[in-house]
Design an enzyme around this catalytic site. Structure first.
Site, mmCIF file in Angstrom:
data_model
loop_
_atom_site.group_PDB
_atom_site.id
_atom_site.type_symbol
_atom_site.label_atom_id
_atom_site.label_comp_id
_atom_site.label_asym_id
_atom_site.label_seq_id
_atom_site.Cartn_x
_atom_site.Cartn_y
_atom_site.Cartn_z
ATOM 1 N N HIS A 148 23.145 53.019 54.066
ATOM 2 C CA HIS A 148 21.786 52.516 54.012
ATOM 3 C C HIS A 148 20.578 51.695 55.080
ATOM 4 O O HIS A 148 19.841 50.593 54.442
ATOM 5 C CB HIS A 148 22.086 51.374 52.846
ATOM 6 C CG HIS A 148 22.441 50.065 53.476
ATOM 7 N ND1 HIS A 148 24.010 49.930 52.670
ATOM 8 C CD2 HIS A 148 22.346 48.885 52.980
ATOM 9 C CE1 HIS A 148 24.333 48.779 52.777
ATOM 10 N NE2 HIS A 148 23.206 47.779 52.982
HETATM 11 C C1 UD1 Z 1 19.411 45.280 50.466
HETATM 12 C C2 UD1 Z 1 19.653 44.133 52.267
HETATM 13 C C3 UD1 Z 1 20.604 44.504 52.724
HETATM 14 C C4 UD1 Z 1 22.007 44.736 52.938
HETATM 15 C C5 UD1 Z 1 22.161 45.697 50.682
HETATM 16 C C6 UD1 Z 1 23.165 45.836 49.935
HETATM 17 C C7 UD1 Z 1 17.415 42.974 52.455
HETATM 18 C C8 UD1 Z 1 16.876 42.835 53.528
HETATM 19 N N1 UD1 Z 1 17.909 43.948 52.548
HETATM 20 O O1 UD1 Z 1 19.094 46.287 50.996
HETATM 21 O O2 UD1 Z 1 20.541 43.351 53.747
HETATM 22 O O3 UD1 Z 1 23.031 45.363 52.464
HETATM 23 O O4 UD1 Z 1 19.981 45.439 49.740
HETATM 24 O O5 UD1 Z 1 22.816 46.737 49.059
HETATM 25 O O6 UD1 Z 1 17.191 42.316 51.901
HETATM 26 N N2 UD1 Z 1 15.641 50.245 45.495
HETATM 27 C C9 UD1 Z 1 16.335 50.882 44.126
HETATM 28 N N3 UD1 Z 1 16.676 49.950 42.848
HETATM 29 C C10 UD1 Z 1 17.605 49.213 43.533
HETATM 30 C C11 UD1 Z 1 17.023 48.284 45.007
HETATM 31 C C12 UD1 Z 1 16.216 48.965 45.524
HETATM 32 O O7 UD1 Z 1 15.995 52.070 43.904
HETATM 33 O O8 UD1 Z 1 18.227 48.785 42.516
HETATM 34 C C13 UD1 Z 1 15.463 51.021 46.538
HETATM 35 C C14 UD1 Z 1 13.634 51.143 46.358
HETATM 36 O O9 UD1 Z 1 13.320 51.722 46.816
HETATM 37 C C15 UD1 Z 1 13.536 50.108 47.350
HETATM 38 C C16 UD1 Z 1 14.769 49.861 48.465
HETATM 39 O O10 UD1 Z 1 15.698 50.510 47.579
HETATM 40 O O11 UD1 Z 1 12.674 49.391 48.322
HETATM 41 C C17 UD1 Z 1 15.600 49.441 49.193
HETATM 42 O O12 UD1 Z 1 15.466 47.984 48.737
HETATM 43 P P1 UD1 Z 1 15.677 46.373 49.230
HETATM 44 O O13 UD1 Z 1 16.348 45.571 48.150
HETATM 45 O O14 UD1 Z 1 14.254 46.362 49.411
HETATM 46 O O15 UD1 Z 1 16.252 46.733 50.475
HETATM 47 P P2 UD1 Z 1 18.247 47.633 50.226
HETATM 48 O O16 UD1 Z 1 18.122 48.414 51.440
HETATM 49 O O17 UD1 Z 1 18.641 47.538 49.604
HETATM 50 N N1 UDP Z 2 30.559 48.892 47.080
HETATM 51 C C1 UDP Z 2 30.156 49.673 45.359
HETATM 52 N N2 UDP Z 2 29.878 50.934 45.454
HETATM 53 C C2 UDP Z 2 29.189 51.809 46.160
HETATM 54 C C3 UDP Z 2 29.278 51.276 47.572
HETATM 55 C C4 UDP Z 2 29.799 49.955 47.917
HETATM 56 O O1 UDP Z 2 31.383 49.307 44.776
HETATM 57 O O2 UDP Z 2 28.850 53.106 45.731
HETATM 58 C C5 UDP Z 2 30.220 47.702 46.877
HETATM 59 C C6 UDP Z 2 31.379 47.532 48.397
HETATM 60 O O3 UDP Z 2 31.978 47.591 47.857
HETATM 61 C C7 UDP Z 2 31.286 46.511 48.883
HETATM 62 C C8 UDP Z 2 29.651 46.551 47.835
HETATM 63 O O4 UDP Z 2 29.387 47.294 47.850
HETATM 64 O O5 UDP Z 2 31.875 44.743 47.551
HETATM 65 C C9 UDP Z 2 28.851 45.932 49.571
HETATM 66 O O6 UDP Z 2 27.581 46.624 49.777
HETATM 67 P P1 UDP Z 2 26.399 47.059 50.915
HETATM 68 O O7 UDP Z 2 27.000 48.167 51.487
HETATM 69 O O8 UDP Z 2 24.909 47.685 50.058
HETATM 70 O O9 UDP Z 2 26.251 46.411 51.567
HETATM 71 P P2 UDP Z 2 25.821 44.860 52.694
HETATM 72 O O10 UDP Z 2 28.076 44.845 52.576
HETATM 73 O O11 UDP Z 2 26.161 46.528 53.313
HETATM 74 O O12 UDP Z 2 25.450 44.128 52.936
#
Ligand code: UD1
Ligand code: UDP
Length: 357
Positions: free
Chosen positions: A200
């Site tokens: 992601h």
């Molecule tokens: C965010 C964090 C990242 C973390 C990740 C965990 C930042 C800058 N990034 O990334 O560090 O690893 O969360 O999963 O804070 N979206 C949905 N539904 C949701 C949330 C997001 O569809 O509930 C989609 C939207 O199109 C959105 C995109 O995902 O624009 C990105 O969401 P965003 O919260 O900005 O960042 P993540 O990529 O989720």
């Molecule tokens: N995770 C989950 N379901 C998924 C993918 C990840 O429960 O389909 C959990 C995983 O076990 C971990 C957390 O989500 O605890 C990690 O989140 P993510 O990879 O989105 O964020 P990051 O750690 O990179 O910030």
């Protein structure tokens, strides 16, 4: 305060630890950065974490839009409630924005998972980590490297406390309670085993060429080596749709998995391929081989003492590394990173109580 998927897993054990100390006057604020059921309400429920008392509903947007909305909402709440401390975790935009709002309201910030550094400022998370640590008054670290990183920035003394990895508390608790066999059966995995993958990071999935490369590599691994399951983060799903990517049929795509299902599949995987921060840590604690599809990591301890291997961002190198790791078999011996032991939450709570009373 929580805002995104990895926050819940890190924060829940500290809330439990505070409750064990009799500290009951706690309010949980969700910023709403993540809002899909699978990344928010359902995740919190299945983790067994206390429900948020308030959701700011900030949603998605550019970095400034999202961070600005969090600052406005958190400031309003802090002025209304005047809490003794604000507890934040990790490195997402919500964490950084809430830290800034709290610092300006003169409410002390406690930061769970302080001191991690990738030294790559092209990652939004690196900016978030540095800013949050700079304004935090109690910095809770999960490894010696984090303490050393903070010392190199002139942050130390009583402000820094090495409490261990609270994410591993959640992991071990859920691993020990989930019916892993039933989860594996529901995914129809057999004795040959499988690979679990997550992707992601914007640097990967927002670049159509890079995304096509890694999806192609996972397709090759699933066709030639072993089945690959890729639960799709919404960002990744959106980018794949936009790029019109059609992965090979052997690569299995799903919605984001519930936390117990993910933990069950992660614990039993032959290899995990990821660009997630938390998954690098969880696989090291579980003793499962992990290939990290990134050029750098802010978690080098998972390479030196854990089961993690950095493979850069090269699809051919990923396929070759997967073949090598499968050939090598399961990692031998117990993987033990100091204080990743399932009781970091109570240590974190004790550090908070000792500092703030
Ligand atoms: C965010 C964090 C990242 C973390 C990740 C965990 C930042 C800058 N990034 O990334 O560090 O690893 O969360 O999963 O804070 N979206 C949905 N539904 C949701 C949330 C997001 O569809 O509930 C989609 C939207 O199109 C959105 C995109 O995902 O624009 C990105 O969401 P965003 O919260 O900005 O960042 P993540 O990529 O989720
Ligand atoms: N995770 C989950 N379901 C998924 C993918 C990840 O429960 O389909 C959990 C995983 O076990 C971990 C957390 O989500 O605890 C990690 O989140 P993510 O990879 O989105 O964020 P990051 O750690 O990179 O910030």
């Amino acid at each position: 305060m929580v805002g995104a998927r990895p926050n819940y897993v890190k924060t829940a054990p500290v809330l439990d630890g505070l409750a064990e100390l009799g500290i009951e006057r706690v309010r949980v604020l969700h910023t709403g950065q993540h809002y899909d059921e699978t990344l928010s309400a359902e995740f919190i429920k299945r983790l067994g974490m206390r429900e948020p008392d308030l959701n700011l509903g900030v949603g998605s947007g550019s970095h400034a839009t999202q961070a600005g909305a969090v600052m406005v909402g958190v400031e309003r709440e802090l002025e209304r409630r005047r809490p003794d401390v604000v507890l934040l975790a990790g490195d997402v935009n919500s964490t950084m924005a809430a830290a800034l709002a709290a610092a300006k309201c003169r409410v002390p910030v406690v930061h769970i998972e302080s001191g991690l550094r990738s030294y790559d400022f092209s990652m939004p998370e690196e900016v978030n980590r540095v800013v949050t640590d700079r304004v935090a008054e109690l910095l809770l670290c999960h490894c010696d490297e984090a303490v050393e990183n903070l010392a190199a920035e002139g942050i130390g003394g009583g402000a820094v406390s090495m409490v261990g990895n609270t994410m591993i508390d959640s992991l071990l608790r859920v691993r020990d309670s989930v019916d892993a066999e039933a989860v594996l059966r529901s995914h129809a995995f057999d004795a040959e085993g499988y690979c679990l993958a997550t992707l992601h990071r914007p640097a990967l999935v927002d670049d159509p060429g890079a995304l096509q490369g890694v999806i192609g590599a996972l397709g090759e691994i699933s066709a030639d080596l072993l089945p690959v399951l890729l639960p799709l983060h919404p960002r990744t799903r959106a980018r794949m749709d936009a790029a019109g990517l059609a992965p090979t049929a052997s690569l299995r795509l799903t919605e984001p998995l519930t936390y117990p299902d993910f933990v069950a599949l992660e614990s039993s995987a032959r290899i995990v391929i990821t660009d997630s921060g938390g998954v690098q840590e969880e696989t090291s604690a579980l003793g499962v081989r992990c290939l990290t599809y990134r050029p750098s990591t802010e978690r080098p301890i998972t390479v030196s003492l854990g089961t993690n291997r950095l493979v850069g961002r090269d699809p051919e190198a990923l396929v070759a590394a997967a073949a090598e790791e499968l050939e090598a078999g399961p990692p031998g011996g117990e993987v033990r990173i100091p204080l990743w032991d399932g009781v970091a939450g109570p240590r974190a709570a004790a550090a908070i109580a000792a500092r703030f009373g």
